[in-house]
Scaffold this active site. Structure first.
Site, PDB file in Angstrom:
ATOM      1  N   CYS A 109      12.365   9.979 -12.747  1.00 41.95           N
ATOM      2  CA  CYS A 109      12.702  11.315 -12.286  1.00 41.95           C
ATOM      3  C   CYS A 109      14.115  11.669 -12.115  1.00 41.95           C
ATOM      4  O   CYS A 109      14.631  12.707 -11.970  1.00 41.95           O
ATOM      5  CB  CYS A 109      11.807  11.689 -11.204  1.00 41.95           C
ATOM      6  N   HIS A 113      15.165  16.598  -5.813  1.00 36.16           N
ATOM      7  CA  HIS A 113      13.922  16.267  -6.813  1.00 36.16           C
ATOM      8  C   HIS A 113      12.815  16.679  -5.986  1.00 36.16           C
ATOM      9  O   HIS A 113      12.602  16.471  -4.937  1.00 36.16           O
ATOM     10  CB  HIS A 113      13.968  14.992  -7.337  1.00 36.16           C
ATOM     11  N   ASN A 129       5.137  17.944  -9.487  1.00 35.63           N
ATOM     12  CA  ASN A 129       6.511  17.102  -9.650  1.00 35.63           C
ATOM     13  C   ASN A 129       6.437  17.081 -11.285  1.00 35.63           C
ATOM     14  O   ASN A 129       5.527  16.589 -11.855  1.00 35.63           O
ATOM     15  CB  ASN A 129       5.972  15.458  -9.253  1.00 35.63           C
TER      16      ASN A 129
HETATM   17  O1  UT7 Z   1       9.072  11.332  -8.614  1.00 39.49           O
HETATM   18  C1  UT7 Z   1       9.160  10.153  -8.466  1.00 39.49           C
HETATM   19  C2  UT7 Z   1       8.932   9.679  -7.287  1.00 39.49           C
HETATM   20  N1  UT7 Z   1       7.453   9.964  -6.731  1.00 39.49           N
HETATM   21  C3  UT7 Z   1       7.388  10.124  -5.425  1.00 39.49           C
HETATM   22  O2  UT7 Z   1       8.186  10.109  -4.726  1.00 39.49           O
HETATM   23  C4  UT7 Z   1       5.715  10.121  -5.058  1.00 39.49           C
HETATM   24  C5  UT7 Z   1       6.014   9.475  -3.756  1.00 39.49           C
HETATM   25  N2  UT7 Z   1       4.526   9.351  -3.074  1.00 39.49           N
HETATM   26  C6  UT7 Z   1       4.059  10.294  -2.384  1.00 39.49           C
HETATM   27  O3  UT7 Z   1       4.264  11.356  -2.666  1.00 39.49           O
HETATM   28  C7  UT7 Z   1       2.763  10.252  -1.666  1.00 39.49           C
HETATM   29  O4  UT7 Z   1       2.802   8.668  -1.394  1.00 39.49           O
HETATM   30  C8  UT7 Z   1       1.402  10.623  -2.369  1.00 39.49           C
HETATM   31  C9  UT7 Z   1       1.190  11.893  -2.372  1.00 39.49           C
HETATM   32  C10 UT7 Z   1       1.371   9.965  -3.792  1.00 39.49           C
HETATM   33  C11 UT7 Z   1       0.136  10.079  -1.165  1.00 39.49           C
HETATM   34  O5  UT7 Z   1       0.393  10.293  -0.197  1.00 39.49           O
HETATM   35  P1  UT7 Z   1       0.159   9.426   1.209  1.00 39.49           P
HETATM   36  O6  UT7 Z   1       0.294  10.063   2.351  1.00 39.49           O
HETATM   37  O7  UT7 Z   1       1.261   8.140   1.011  1.00 39.49           O
HETATM   38  O8  UT7 Z   1      -1.423   8.629   0.881  1.00 39.49           O
HETATM   39  P2  UT7 Z   1      -1.599   7.345   0.608  1.00 39.49           P
HETATM   40  O9  UT7 Z   1      -1.632   6.967  -0.766  1.00 39.49           O
HETATM   41  O10 UT7 Z   1      -1.298   6.378   1.839  1.00 39.49           O
HETATM   42  O11 UT7 Z   1      -3.358   7.507   0.890  1.00 39.49           O
HETATM   43  C12 UT7 Z   1      -3.937   7.838   2.357  1.00 39.49           C
HETATM   44  C13 UT7 Z   1      -5.392   8.389   2.005  1.00 39.49           C
HETATM   45  C14 UT7 Z   1      -5.986   7.108   1.225  1.00 39.49           C
HETATM   46  O12 UT7 Z   1      -7.361   7.015   1.892  1.00 39.49           O
HETATM   47  P3  UT7 Z   1      -7.732   5.796   2.882  1.00 39.49           P
HETATM   48  O13 UT7 Z   1      -7.388   4.844   2.231  1.00 39.49           O
HETATM   49  O14 UT7 Z   1      -6.760   5.928   4.065  1.00 39.49           O
HETATM   50  O15 UT7 Z   1      -9.162   6.287   3.252  1.00 39.49           O
HETATM   51  C15 UT7 Z   1      -6.256   7.677  -0.312  1.00 39.49           C
HETATM   52  O16 UT7 Z   1      -7.450   7.005  -0.734  1.00 39.49           O
HETATM   53  O17 UT7 Z   1      -5.504   9.425   1.241  1.00 39.49           O
HETATM   54  C16 UT7 Z   1      -6.394   9.332   0.019  1.00 39.49           C
HETATM   55  N3  UT7 Z   1      -6.043   9.842  -1.042  1.00 39.49           N
HETATM   56  C17 UT7 Z   1      -6.551  11.093  -1.167  1.00 39.49           C
HETATM   57  N4  UT7 Z   1      -7.613  11.854  -0.749  1.00 39.49           N
HETATM   58  C18 UT7 Z   1      -7.738  13.156  -1.113  1.00 39.49           C
HETATM   59  C19 UT7 Z   1      -5.183   9.657  -1.922  1.00 39.49           C
HETATM   60  N5  UT7 Z   1      -5.105  10.745  -3.101  1.00 39.49           N
HETATM   61  C20 UT7 Z   1      -5.944  11.453  -2.510  1.00 39.49           C
HETATM   62  C21 UT7 Z   1      -6.315  13.001  -3.008  1.00 39.49           C
HETATM   63  N6  UT7 Z   1      -7.117  13.571  -2.247  1.00 39.49           N
HETATM   64  N7  UT7 Z   1      -5.736  13.441  -4.167  1.00 39.49           N
END
Ligand code: UT7
Length: 347
Positions: A134, A274, A304
């Protein structure tokens, strides 16, 4: 230590981070293309186990645009490039290089830039791709700047184009809610005045490469029935790990680039980060102590779009009449690699 070209070089970090004190390279026009088809959070609720509420609170995204089946990345790039050329009243013959930043090329080879060149009927000017996740658009600006300043090119057509929907696993809720398709193009040339790139900072750390990558389809893991069965041709990301690094590195890059420009966060008129996650954007804005009105966001409407996100923001600000001559713009990105970079730019 000062070099003859006006670059300050003191240590390893400074070698990667040059403060230019004389000639400048500026953006003379911008063109963007966003495919018309929209996928909303409500649409995604029907596809995977997610909710509009989760997506908005965790990412800030409400909807994203997706290309149609017939389009490849170069088709999006081509449209953005035509618009940038039209805005500058230039023909492709007036350009000396086509540089495409992308992580979703039409083909592994030739480069997407060569497919764009074919579409523009621009024979015999060099064309190549740059892969920096990105951060590719900012890396592209830095490379183009030096090619222009050293006399290799008079004008560079830089395009950030991404068609991530074709490398997204639409069954993986952790990634499929995040990405969109778009392209943004700029024409860069030497500035007649003070406007243009003032300073930049760029770095990478390949030790963290497998936190965000496309596992198969390259020479490490060539395409096979097994890789397809395992879905290894789709984006793989450890989101929360990426998140932590993005917040840290975007803050560092912005502060370093400002330092090289001899400026402070309060001198910034528009901060263009970004657009990966509204929480990363807000955390970086807070670290820089910028008021929210200086922090530009459009992630709610596009998700994104990787390398296209910064040119898309720039064009929205420009078209909205919000960019005034002399404004200080801070652009900041983080992506696969990991790579990160920031540019301080005077409009
Ligand atoms: O552009 C290049 C760089 N990319 C980035 O900068 C992306 C960076 N990362 C992020 O933006 C975030 O980490 C995400 C948006 C991808 C995820 O958010 P998060 O707050 O870090 O969530 P997580 O991965 O820690 O997951 C938390 C919970 C999990 O459930 P449990 O294990 O706590 O029960 C996931 O399974 O949220 C769950 N989860 C979802 N729930 C509903 C993950 N994706 C989803 C979803 N809908 N789409």
């Amino acid at each position: 230590m000062q070099t003859g070209q006006g670059y300050a070089i003191e240590d390893k970090t400074m070698r990667m981070t040059m403060e230019k004190t004389k000639r400048r390279v500026k953006i003379s026009s911008i063109g963007v293309y966003v495919p018309p088809k929209i996928l909303t959070n409500a649409d995604l609720e029907k596809m995977v186990d997610t909710s509009d509420e989760w997506i908005i609170t965790r990412t800030g995204i409400r909807e994203r645009h997706l290309a149609d089946e017939s389009q490849a990345t170069s088709d999006l790039c081509l449209e953005a490039a035509r618009r940038a050329l039209d805005q500058a009243s230039l023909k492709i013959d007036d350009v000396d290089l086509i540089l495409v930043a992308t992580s979703s090329p039409d083909t592994l080879f030739p480069s997407t830039a060569c497919w764009v060149q074919k579409g523009l009927e621009a024979t015999e000017i060099p064309a190549f791709d740059l892969s920096a996740g990105c951060t590719g658009f900012l890396y592209g600006m830095i490379v183009a700047e030096s090619l222009i300043l050293n006399g290799t090119c008079r004008r560079v057509l830089l395009i950030g184009g991404e068609l991530l929907s074709k490398i997204t696993n639409w069954k993986d809720r952790a990634t499929c809610v995040l990405f969109g398709d778009a392209a943004g193009a700029v024409i860069l040339e030497e500035s007649p005045d003070e406007s243009g790139i003032i300073s930049f900072f760029w770095q990478a750390d390949g030790r963290l490469a497998d936190l965000l990558y496309l596992p198969a389809g390259g020479t490490r893991r060539p395409a096979s029935e097994e890789t397809v069965r395992q879905g290894l041709h789709y984006i793989s990301m450890k989101g929360n790990e990426v998140f932590k690094h993005a917040v840290r590195r975007m803050g560092e890059a912005a502060l370093e680039a400002l330092k090289r420009a001899g400026l402070k966060p309060e001198d910034v008129t528009h901060f263009i980060p970004h657009q990966a996650n509204i929480r990363i954007i807000e955390a970086t804005g807070e670290r820089l102590k910028l008021p929210p009105e200086k922090v530009y966001t459009n992630i709610d409407r596009y998700g994104n779009v990787s390398v296209a996100s910064i040119p898309l923001c720039l064009e929205e600000l420009r078209a909205g009449g919000k960019l005034k001559k002399g404004d200080i713009i801070l652009m900041d990105a983080f992506g696969a690699g990991f790579t990160w970079a920031a540019i301080v730019y005077r409009w």
